[in-house]
Design a protein around this motif. Structure first.
Motif, PDB file in Angstrom:
ATOM      1  N   LEU A  37       0.821  -1.202   0.000  1.00 27.11           N
ATOM      2  CA  LEU A  37       0.000   0.000   0.000  1.00 27.11           C
ATOM      3  C   LEU A  37       0.859   1.257   0.000  1.00 27.11           C
ATOM      4  O   LEU A  37       1.907   1.298   0.643  1.00 27.11           O
ATOM      5  N   LEU A  38       0.388   2.277  -0.691  1.00 26.85           N
ATOM      6  CA  LEU A  38       0.986   3.606  -0.643  1.00 26.85           C
ATOM      7  C   LEU A  38      -0.149   4.606  -0.790  1.00 26.85           C
ATOM      8  O   LEU A  38      -0.886   4.569  -1.784  1.00 26.85           O
ATOM      9  N   PHE A  39      -0.301   5.469   0.211  1.00 22.39           N
ATOM     10  CA  PHE A  39      -1.362   6.463   0.193  1.00 22.39           C
ATOM     11  C   PHE A  39      -0.799   7.850   0.453  1.00 22.39           C
ATOM     12  O   PHE A  39       0.125   8.004   1.245  1.00 22.39           O
ATOM     13  N   ASN A  40      -1.398   8.844  -0.182  1.00 20.39           N
ATOM     14  CA  ASN A  40      -1.145  10.245   0.136  1.00 20.39           C
ATOM     15  C   ASN A  40      -2.262  10.650   1.096  1.00 20.39           C
ATOM     16  O   ASN A  40      -3.389  10.920   0.684  1.00 20.39           O
ATOM     17  N   LEU A  41      -1.970  10.655   2.383  1.00 15.82           N
ATOM     18  CA  LEU A  41      -2.993  10.909   3.391  1.00 15.82           C
ATOM     19  C   LEU A  41      -3.495  12.345   3.381  1.00 15.82           C
ATOM     20  O   LEU A  41      -4.608  12.607   3.858  1.00 15.82           O
ATOM     21  N   TYR A  46      -8.976   8.913   3.563  1.00 15.76           N
ATOM     22  CA  TYR A  46      -9.711   7.666   3.777  1.00 15.76           C
ATOM     23  C   TYR A  46      -9.079   6.477   3.059  1.00 15.76           C
ATOM     24  O   TYR A  46      -9.656   5.398   2.991  1.00 15.76           O
ATOM     25  N   GLU A  47      -7.894   6.694   2.507  1.00 18.67           N
ATOM     26  CA  GLU A  47      -7.093   5.646   1.874  1.00 18.67           C
ATOM     27  C   GLU A  47      -7.882   4.872   0.814  1.00 18.67           C
ATOM     28  O   GLU A  47      -7.964   3.655   0.820  1.00 18.67           O
ATOM     29  N   GLN A  48      -8.408   5.613  -0.145  1.00 20.18           N
ATOM     30  CA  GLN A  48      -9.194   5.027  -1.221  1.00 20.18           C
ATOM     31  C   GLN A  48      -8.374   4.743  -2.477  1.00 20.18           C
ATOM     32  O   GLN A  48      -8.756   3.903  -3.280  1.00 20.18           O
TER      33      GLN A  48
END
Length: 84
Positions: A37-41, A46-48
């Motif tokens: 996983l890699l998210f731009n918070l 909401y990590e979509q």
């Protein structure tokens, strides 16, 4: 940093993983040998939108993977991160 031992709980992940959340708002998580996983918070709280396999973010993923590798080495962890 996160260091999670599998719980074998029915609704939990049953594989070890490691992760990092940066001060500039990125979250990166990997299974052993696999980026996960890699998210731009900041833009996606909401990590979509998983950016881990988007080629535009490979350099960022490598940088976060390298930082997580340094933490693993500093703590004598035996976890095997993916080749970045």
């Amino acid at each position: 940093m996160q260091n999670v031992i599998p719980t074998r709980h029915w609704d939990s992940i049953d594989r070890p993983y490691r992760g990092i959340v940066t001060r500039d708002g990125y979250k990166y998580v990997a299974f052993e040998h696999i980026p996960w996983l890699l998210f731009n918070l900041n833009e996606d709280p909401y990590e979509q939108v998983n950016l881990a396999y988007n080629s535009k973010f490979w350099e960022l993923r490598k940088r976060l993977n390298d930082r997580l590798q340094r933490w693993i080495e500093e703590t004598d962890d035996s976890f095997q991160l993916p080749q970045a």
